[in-house]
Design an enzyme around this catalytic site. Structure first.
Site, PDB file in Angstrom:
ATOM      1  N   ASN A 113      -4.871 -19.575  35.946  1.00  0.00           N
ATOM      2  CA  ASN A 113      -5.518 -18.902  37.074  1.00  0.00           C
ATOM      3  C   ASN A 113      -6.502 -17.813  36.659  1.00  0.00           C
ATOM      4  O   ASN A 113      -7.017 -17.081  37.499  1.00  0.00           O
ATOM      5  CB  ASN A 113      -4.457 -18.284  37.988  1.00  0.00           C
ATOM      6  CG  ASN A 113      -3.745 -17.111  37.325  1.00  0.00           C
ATOM      7  OD1 ASN A 113      -3.836 -16.911  36.112  1.00  0.00           O
ATOM      8  ND2 ASN A 113      -3.031 -16.329  38.108  1.00  0.00           N
ATOM      9  N   ARG A 250       0.273  -7.710  41.642  1.00  0.00           N
ATOM     10  CA  ARG A 250       1.501  -7.927  42.389  1.00  0.00           C
ATOM     11  C   ARG A 250       1.592  -6.879  43.491  1.00  0.00           C
ATOM     12  O   ARG A 250       1.316  -5.691  43.265  1.00  0.00           O
ATOM     13  CB  ARG A 250       2.737  -7.843  41.471  1.00  0.00           C
ATOM     14  CG  ARG A 250       2.949  -9.088  40.627  1.00  0.00           C
ATOM     15  CD  ARG A 250       3.270 -10.300  41.479  1.00  0.00           C
ATOM     16  NE  ARG A 250       3.448 -11.529  40.721  1.00  0.00           N
ATOM     17  CZ  ARG A 250       2.488 -12.411  40.462  1.00  0.00           C
ATOM     18  NH1 ARG A 250       1.250 -12.180  40.888  1.00  0.00           N
ATOM     19  NH2 ARG A 250       2.751 -13.516  39.794  1.00  0.00           N
ATOM     20  N   HIS A 298      -2.123 -14.876  49.532  1.00  0.00           N
ATOM     21  CA  HIS A 298      -2.091 -14.990  48.070  1.00  0.00           C
ATOM     22  C   HIS A 298      -2.630 -16.355  47.635  1.00  0.00           C
ATOM     23  O   HIS A 298      -1.875 -17.306  47.458  1.00  0.00           O
ATOM     24  CB  HIS A 298      -0.659 -14.794  47.571  1.00  0.00           C
ATOM     25  CG  HIS A 298      -0.560 -14.571  46.096  1.00  0.00           C
ATOM     26  ND1 HIS A 298       0.643 -14.376  45.453  1.00  0.00           N
ATOM     27  CD2 HIS A 298      -1.503 -14.517  45.120  1.00  0.00           C
ATOM     28  CE1 HIS A 298       0.435 -14.207  44.170  1.00  0.00           C
ATOM     29  NE2 HIS A 298      -0.866 -14.302  43.941  1.00  0.00           N
TER      30      HIS A 298
END
Length: 338
Positions: A113, A250, A298
């Site tokens: 990613n 996060r 997300h």
């Protein structure tokens, strides 16, 4: 062997031919596993139904985007589990110490990613600095108030951008920001060499200096005991008034209530990112309706290209496991002691 894959739901897979990381598609693993005599169960459930499926499963596939919060209590019920694969990057939803104590290996598809999230970082930095979301919203609302849109719109050029963490994603974010003629500071546990700093166009700064002097802060660091709630009310108060914070790392790195209060007061010029805690974010999460935000679900690391890389990596990990061969070193997060 039974493989359980917990992936996000897709009620209309026929409309999403390029989306392979859904429960409907199961990373396109079913035919491959079935041909080898194995069973694939796909679900979006993360509760009791999942526990029933895990009772006799050998492999669990989860994602950072629709995570299975896997603690020791849950693993104790999964008597045959020996491998957990994060289909993506970031396995903080898994208690790795408890896993290895129970003989379970934890893996993820390292690097899958990196490009996708770095591009998303730049996108969201620009969305905040240029006040894109309120200006775009005017179109849908039938308005044309240029003064209102430009009041909080700024050039990125000449600003100071602080990057928290300079791993693969942070480094690529820095490379993409160089073209905007910004000053780039970074803080990381391990400082880069002078040559690497020169190539990336960055200067090392201690955390307090970075927070105090940056116009934009981009969090690109794993969630650890040191970074949990790192951006609490106290730290947010030390940021430059009106500065912007982007967090695709996060959600738990930022204190949700403190971020909302900072956006409401104007201490933060805006907050963006795509990571939340918990995930999926509940409908009453304090960030959903706060002012000055450019948040997304997300998905930054789940572009069509990233999903293809993730699926390839999951197949590689599974192939090694099925063959009884060592798992690829670069994919191993934690492994039991021999």
């Amino acid at each position: 062997m039974k493989v359980v894959a917990v992936l996000y739901p897709d009620d209309h897979p026929e409309h999403h031919p390029d989306v392979v990381a859904s429960a409907a598609r199961g990373l396109d693993l079913a035919d491959h596993l079935s041909a080898a005599g194995h069973e694939l169960v796909t679900t979006s459930d993360t509760g009791e139904q999942l526990d029933r499926e895990l009772a006799d499963a050998e492999v669990l596939i989860t994602t950072p985007f629709w995570p299975v919060y896997l603690d020791d209590d849950r693993m104790a019920k999964a008597h045959h589990l020996s491998l957990v694969i994060t289909a993506g990057v970031g396995s903080d939803h898994i208690d790795a110490d408890a896993a290895t104590a129970r003989g379970i290996s934890v893996t993820e598809v390292t690097g899958s990613n990196v490009v996708s999230v770095a591009e998303h970082n730049v996108l969201q930095i620009l969305a905040l600095v240029r006040n894109f979301v309120p200006a775009h919203r005017q179109v849908a609302e039938g308005r044309w108030d240029v003064a209102d849109a430009t009041q909080e719109a700024h050039d990125l050029e000449g600003k100071t951008v602080g990057i928290l963490g300079l791993g693969a994603i942070g480094a690529r974010t820095a490379l993409r920001l160089k073209a905007f003629d910004v000053t780039i500071l970074y803080y990381a546990r391990h400082r880069r060499s002078p040559a690497e700093e020169a190539i990336l166009g960055v200067r090392y700064a201690r955390l307090d200096e970075l927070v105090r002097t940056s116009d934009v802060i981009c969090a690109a660091t794993p969630l650890t005991s040191d970074t949990g709630a790192l951006f609490d009310a106290e730290r947010l108060a030390t940021m430059k008034p009106g500065s912007w914070l982007v967090n695709t790392a996060r959600g738990a790195i930022a204190d949700a209530d403190a971020v909302r209060e900072a956006c409401e007061s104007g201490q933060l010029g805006g907050y963006a990112g795509d990571t939340w805690y918990p995930q999926p974010a509940p409908s009453d999460h304090p960030w959903r309706d706060m002012p000055r935000h450019a948040l997304t679900v997300h998905y930054s690391g789940m572009t069509v290209e990233a999903q293809a890389r993730i699926a390839d990596g999951v197949r590689e990990i599974l192939a090694a496991h099925l063959a009884g061969e060592p798992l690829p070193d670069d994919y191993v997060v934690a492994a039991p002691q021999e």
